[in-house]
Design a protein around this motif. Structure first.
Motif, short mmCIF file in Angstrom:
data_model
loop_
_atom_site.label_atom_id
_atom_site.label_comp_id
_atom_site.label_asym_id
_atom_site.label_seq_id
_atom_site.Cartn_x
_atom_site.Cartn_y
_atom_site.Cartn_z
N GLU A 698 -0.61 4.22 8.00
CA GLU A 698 -1.30 5.01 6.98
C GLU A 698 -0.86 4.58 5.59
O GLU A 698 -1.69 4.46 4.66
CB GLU A 698 -1.02 6.49 7.21
CG GLU A 698 -1.79 7.41 6.28
CD GLU A 698 -1.59 8.87 6.61
OE1 GLU A 698 -1.93 9.71 5.75
OE2 GLU A 698 -1.10 9.18 7.72
N ALA A 699 0.45 4.35 5.41
CA ALA A 699 0.95 3.93 4.10
C ALA A 699 0.42 2.54 3.75
O ALA A 699 0.09 2.26 2.59
CB ALA A 699 2.47 3.92 4.11
N LEU A 700 0.28 1.66 4.74
CA LEU A 700 -0.26 0.33 4.49
C LEU A 700 -1.73 0.40 4.10
O LEU A 700 -2.20 -0.36 3.24
CB LEU A 700 -0.08 -0.55 5.73
CG LEU A 700 1.35 -1.01 6.05
CD1 LEU A 700 1.41 -1.68 7.41
CD2 LEU A 700 1.86 -1.96 4.97
N SER A 701 -2.48 1.29 4.74
CA SER A 701 -3.89 1.46 4.37
C SER A 701 -4.03 1.92 2.94
O SER A 701 -4.91 1.46 2.19
CB SER A 701 -4.56 2.44 5.33
OG SER A 701 -4.58 1.94 6.65
N ALA A 702 -3.16 2.86 2.55
CA ALA A 702 -3.20 3.35 1.17
C ALA A 702 -2.81 2.23 0.20
O ALA A 702 -3.39 2.11 -0.89
CB ALA A 702 -2.25 4.54 1.02
N LEU A 703 -1.85 1.41 0.60
CA LEU A 703 -1.44 0.30 -0.26
C LEU A 703 -2.58 -0.72 -0.39
O LEU A 703 -2.84 -1.24 -1.48
CB LEU A 703 -0.20 -0.37 0.33
CG LEU A 703 0.34 -1.60 -0.42
CD1 LEU A 703 0.75 -1.24 -1.84
CD2 LEU A 703 1.52 -2.21 0.35
N ALA A 704 -3.26 -1.00 0.71
CA ALA A 704 -4.37 -1.96 0.67
C ALA A 704 -5.49 -1.47 -0.25
O ALA A 704 -6.19 -2.28 -0.87
CB ALA A 704 -4.91 -2.19 2.08
N ALA A 705 -5.64 -0.16 -0.37
CA ALA A 705 -6.69 0.39 -1.23
C ALA A 705 -6.44 0.07 -2.70
O ALA A 705 -7.38 0.06 -3.50
CB ALA A 705 -6.80 1.89 -1.03
N ASP A 706 -5.18 -0.18 -3.06
CA ASP A 706 -4.87 -0.54 -4.45
C ASP A 706 -5.36 -1.96 -4.78
O ASP A 706 -5.41 -2.32 -5.97
CB ASP A 706 -3.36 -0.47 -4.69
CG ASP A 706 -2.84 0.96 -4.62
OD1 ASP A 706 -3.66 1.89 -4.77
OD2 ASP A 706 -1.62 1.14 -4.42
N TYR A 707 -5.69 -2.75 -3.76
CA TYR A 707 -6.14 -4.12 -3.95
C TYR A 707 -7.52 -4.26 -3.30
O TYR A 707 -7.62 -4.58 -2.10
CB TYR A 707 -5.15 -5.11 -3.32
CG TYR A 707 -3.75 -5.01 -3.88
CD1 TYR A 707 -3.34 -5.83 -4.92
CD2 TYR A 707 -2.85 -4.08 -3.37
CE1 TYR A 707 -2.06 -5.75 -5.42
CE2 TYR A 707 -1.57 -3.97 -3.89
CZ TYR A 707 -1.18 -4.80 -4.92
OH TYR A 707 0.09 -4.71 -5.44
N SER A 711 -7.91 -5.57 3.66
CA SER A 711 -8.08 -4.74 4.86
C SER A 711 -6.84 -4.84 5.74
O SER A 711 -6.09 -5.82 5.69
CB SER A 711 -9.32 -5.18 5.65
OG SER A 711 -9.19 -6.53 6.06
N LEU A 712 -6.63 -3.80 6.56
CA LEU A 712 -5.50 -3.72 7.48
C LEU A 712 -6.00 -3.97 8.89
O LEU A 712 -6.98 -3.38 9.33
CB LEU A 712 -4.83 -2.34 7.39
CG LEU A 712 -3.64 -2.10 8.33
CD1 LEU A 712 -2.47 -3.01 7.97
CD2 LEU A 712 -3.22 -0.63 8.28
N ASP A 713 -5.30 -4.85 9.60
CA ASP A 713 -5.67 -5.19 10.97
C ASP A 713 -4.43 -5.16 11.83
O ASP A 713 -3.33 -5.52 11.38
CB ASP A 713 -6.32 -6.59 11.01
CG ASP A 713 -7.00 -6.87 12.35
OD1 ASP A 713 -6.95 -6.00 13.23
OD2 ASP A 713 -7.56 -7.97 12.50
#
Length: 857
Positions: A698-707, A711-713
């Motif tokens: 979840e934290a990685l998805s939120a981080l990816a949203a900043d860029y 996408s997270l896989d």
């Protein structure tokens, strides 16, 4: 003899139509390869940003190394650079000191992502937009059409096409992203080319201060220097003087239309790809053409034995016979060559979009059409045909008239001594090559080189020993054929008594099956090994990716999240080294990756066999087992390489690993390799979760949203290396398709020519009581025999080189064979064989036997 040859052409339209078709296809492919080669050598585009600069100085986009040949002599071998080669800013002072130079403008640049609505805006021709300093506007044809020049570090000027794509106008705002999170910039104005053209590449202009923010690599590199000459000074003279002033550094000085090469680096990469593609396809097809034309013309000569023997018996000299067949061949070859040239040009236009789709050439690729490729295609077609007819007719035109008549009455029952000796020598050579490769388990390059040579040697051996091998194969198949009744007995008798004719039909089948199976299953073996290595070597739990690249700071931020054990960015590039094949050195291009040393072991398993990857640093390097064999390196050796931008690198080898096909040939420290790339971006980020702690998804998805665009896989990323391997496989499949079409037409021609000469035979069978259905059944069995013998021999021939390829790729003798692919190759060749024999046979059987038996051959 010319008049006699033309009369023969009119009388034997069917036989010469087959020869014409084979020559036409050859001319089509050769002219297409010539157009591709010329397009690669002469590819250039008119400059846009450099339109007003008389001279452009840019970095050398090719690295040339001194290498040794097998005899100890030294020569130069080069490879194109995968990254933009930069020039130091101090170069401007040396250029400005040259007489005739009015001013020097440095063109700094950076690749950016323009964001609109949370998504990256696609630039012109699918390429990412390029940012340049405002001072560079003076070098080109862009003019300010709206607003004003940018000021400070937070303003930008866009070209009108890019602004329309992003949906912004002068006075608005736009978000830009390079190696950090998106930043908002004010749109100070818009620019457009003075002649109203849409720029080939989307561009935007910023101040020097803004460029420092966009390109935070702390590099003093400059993409190019534009030279404005003093009034009345010749650009060519200034360019020559600048070349002398910069002789000590790798720089390229361009004038005129060549300035476009410095502006559009993708054109140079596409040109190199076209040259490699043209030589690969042209070389393979020319090789196949020699076999195909020899088989077709030999068969045509074989069917004319009685005619040629009778001409010899009535006093025609060997020289006159040769002049006649040469006149026939030249006439057909010239007609085929001329007809094949426009077909080749059309094939290049059709292939252009396919090449662009696989990244081989730029999307706006346009072929260069000149007279030289077409003249060369016609010349090669005629010369190849002449060589084939010379060797095919040599015996018939040389022997004495009485012997010629005797040989025309019946087909020789065994091979000549010369063919037998040559065939046995070739088989012995093939056995030695196979034993050398499998017995010594030598390095990768040697094994692949041996495999490529082996398939050629084996095909030539089968062509030489064709009648003997065909008789042996038919003798083995005889019990099964005779068990099918009268039709099977007749088919066996015909095949054994006319072994040369049958071998002429078998040889093209052997060629197509052997070449197609070797090329196709070499690619499937490598792709499967790559996929297996990626799945086995990726131990990370999560992967962050983006179509246009990932910001390097993303890995650093991901590594600090709760529940994350380790994270590393994967930066990709290429390097150049000196490889050795059987004592012959050459410059080789190698895939490279950069990883964070402290996080690499926790996120990937490269299969280290020697050394320790933990010792990776800015002064060390790890190499795959394949690369170690290419470059002759081991743990503790000093590797001397050229990085993607041409920078020399010397580092100690600290590890050798097995999984180079799935990851990269060479592994560097992340920051070292990143600093020598053009875009300064990671391909992906591998994240390994901690054994204890919260799930970081979840934290990685939120981080990816900043860029935006990231996408997270949870699965392994296939990576650019596998994509490149697939593009290479597609090119090889294209080569196979051309060979299959070419040899397939020859199979049909051969079967049709063999069948067409049997009019009297069919009539006699009908008159002796054989029914039409029984004759067709006989032809079915004969076609089946030809197909089975050709497929079995072709499969056997491909097994040996594929064993060498598999040994090089996965360490075993078992290649990865696609059952559906093999069945497709077999089914296609069998269908062509049947079509070439059954259709003419059905047409011949329509004639009344009494009338057909009295017709000429």
């Amino acid at each position: 003899m010319l008049r006699l040859g033309l009369s023969s052409l009119r009388a034997r339209r069917g036989a010469f139509a087959a020869t014409f078709l084979a020559l036409f296809l050859g001319a089509t492919v050769i002219s297409a390869c010539g157009v591709l080669l010329e397009s690669g050598l002469r590819s250039t585009l008119p400059p846009e940003r450099y339109e007003k600069a008389a001279v452009i100085v840019s970095g050398e986009q090719e690295v040339v190394l001194d290498v040794r040949s097998a005899d100890g002599s030294t020569y130069e071998s080069g490879q194109p650079l995968s990254e933009r080669a930069l020039l130091p800013r101090s170069t401007a002072e040396r250029i400005a000191a040259v007489d005739g130079v009015g001013s020097v403008v440095a063109d700094r640049g950076a690749t950016v992502r323009v964001l609109a609505g949370g998504h990256a805006v696609t630039g012109r021709n699918g390429r990412a937009p390029q940012a340049h300093t405002w001072a560079g506007l003076a070098l080109g044809g862009f003019r300010l059409t709206e607003g004003r020049a940018p000021r400070g570090s937070r303003e930008v000027v866009l070209d009108t096409d890019l602004a329309a794509r992003a949906g912004v106008r002068s006075g608005g705002t736009v978000k830009l992203m390079t190696s950090s999170t998106p930043r908002t910039y004010g749109v100070a104005g818009l620019v457009a080319l003075g002649d109203g053209r849409t720029p080939r590449q989307s561009v935007l202009f910023v101040t020097d201060a803004a460029m420092d923010r966009l390109d935070d690599s702390a590099s003093d590199g400059v993409r190019a220097f534009g030279v404005l000459t003093s009034p009345g000074t010749s650009p060519e003279q200034v360019a020559s003087a600048v070349e002398k002033a910069l002789a000590a550094q790798p720089a390229v000085v361009e004038t005129g239309a060549a300035r476009g090469r410095a502006e559009f680096d993708d054109v140079a990469v596409g040109a190199a790809n076209l040259i490699e593609l043209a030589t690969a396809i042209g070389g393979n097809v020319l090789l196949v053409a020699v076999f195909v034309l020899y088989a077709t013309i030999s068969l045509a000569i074989l069917h004319r034995r009685r005619e040629l023997a009778l001409l010899r018996a009535v006093g025609t000299t060997p020289r006159q016979l040769r002049r006649m067949v040469v006149a026939e061949t030249v006439t057909v070859a010239l007609a085929a060559g001329v007809a094949g040239c426009p077909a080749g040009a059309g094939a290049v236009h059709w292939l252009g979009a396919r090449f662009a789709g696989h990244g081989i050439v730029p999307p706006d690729f346009r072929p260069t059409l000149g007279p030289l490729p077409f003249l060369a295609a016609i010349a090669v077609t005629v010369l190849t045909a002449l060589a084939a007819v010379f060797f095919a007719s040599r015996r018939t035109t040389r022997i004495r008239p009485t012997e010629a008549l005797g040989e025309a009455a019946a087909e020789p029952t065994r091979l000549g001594r010369g063919r037998t000796v040559i065939g046995c020598v070739l088989l012995a050579l093939a056995a030695a090559v196979t034993g050398l490769g499998l017995g010594t388990r030598t390095d990768f390059l040697t094994l692949v080189g041996l495999a490529n040579s082996l398939v050629l040697v084996l095909v030539i051996a089968v062509a030489v020993l064709g009648p003997a091998l065909t008789r042996t194969a038919i003798r083995i198949l005889t019990p099964a054929l005779r068990g099918t009744g009268v039709a099977g007995w007749l088919a066996t008798a015909n095949a054994r008594s006319q072994a040369t004719r049958t071998a002429g039909a078998v040889t093209p089948l052997v060629l197509v099956v052997a070449f197609a199976a070797t090329v196709v299953f070499t690619q499937t073996t490598q792709l499967k090994e790559s996929a297996d290595q990626i799945h086995a070597g990726t131990v990370a739990d999560h992967v962050l990716t983006a179509p246009s690249g990932v910001s390097p700071e993303l890995a650093r931020r991901a590594g600090r999240l709760p529940g994350v054990r380790a994270a590393t960015g994967i930066v990709g590039s290429k390097v150049v080294g000196v490889g050795s094949l059987l004592g012959e050195e050459e410059a080789v291009s190698l895939s490279a990756q950069g990883v964070e040393p402290r996080a690499a072991a926790a996120t990937m398993d490269l299969g280290v066999t020697r050394g320790d990857l933990a010792e990776l640093s800015s002064g060390t390097v790890a190499v795959s087992t394949t690369t170690a064999s290419w470059l002759g390196l081991g743990v503790g050796d000093r590797a001397r390489l050229r990085l993607g931008d041409g920078t020399a690198f010397t580092g100690r080898v600290i590890a050798v690993y097995e999984r180079g096909f799935g990851f990269a040939d060479v592994t560097f420290d992340h920051d070292l390799l990143l600093a020598h790339t053009t875009d300064r971006l990671d391909r992906s980020v591998l994240v390994r979760s901690a054994s204890a702690g919260p799930d970081p998804a979840e934290a990685l998805s939120a981080l990816a949203a900043d860029y935006p665009g990231t996408s997270l896989d949870d699965g392994p990323a296939t990576g650019a290396q596998v994509a490149e391997q697939r593009a290479t496989a597609w090119v090889n499949y294209l080569v196979v398709a051309v060979i299959i079409v070419y040899t397939g037409i020859t199979v049909v021609n051969t079967q049709a020519m063999n069948t067409a000469t049997r009019r009297r035979e069919f009539a006699l069978l009908r008159l002796s009581g054989t029914t039409r259905r029984q004759v067709m059944a006989m032809m079915h069995r004969e076609s089946l025999t030809v197909a089975v013998v050709g497929v079995l021999l072709g499969t056997a021939l491909s097994a040996f080189p594929l064993a060498l390829v598999a040994t090089a790729v996965n360490g075993t003798v078992w290649p990865s064979v696609s059952v559906s692919g093999y069945l497709a190759i077999v089914g296609l060749t069998a269908a062509l064989t049947a079509a070439g024999a059954m259709v003419p046979a059905r047409l011949l059987l329509r004639a009344r036997p009494v009338e057909a038996v009295g017709t000429k051959e």
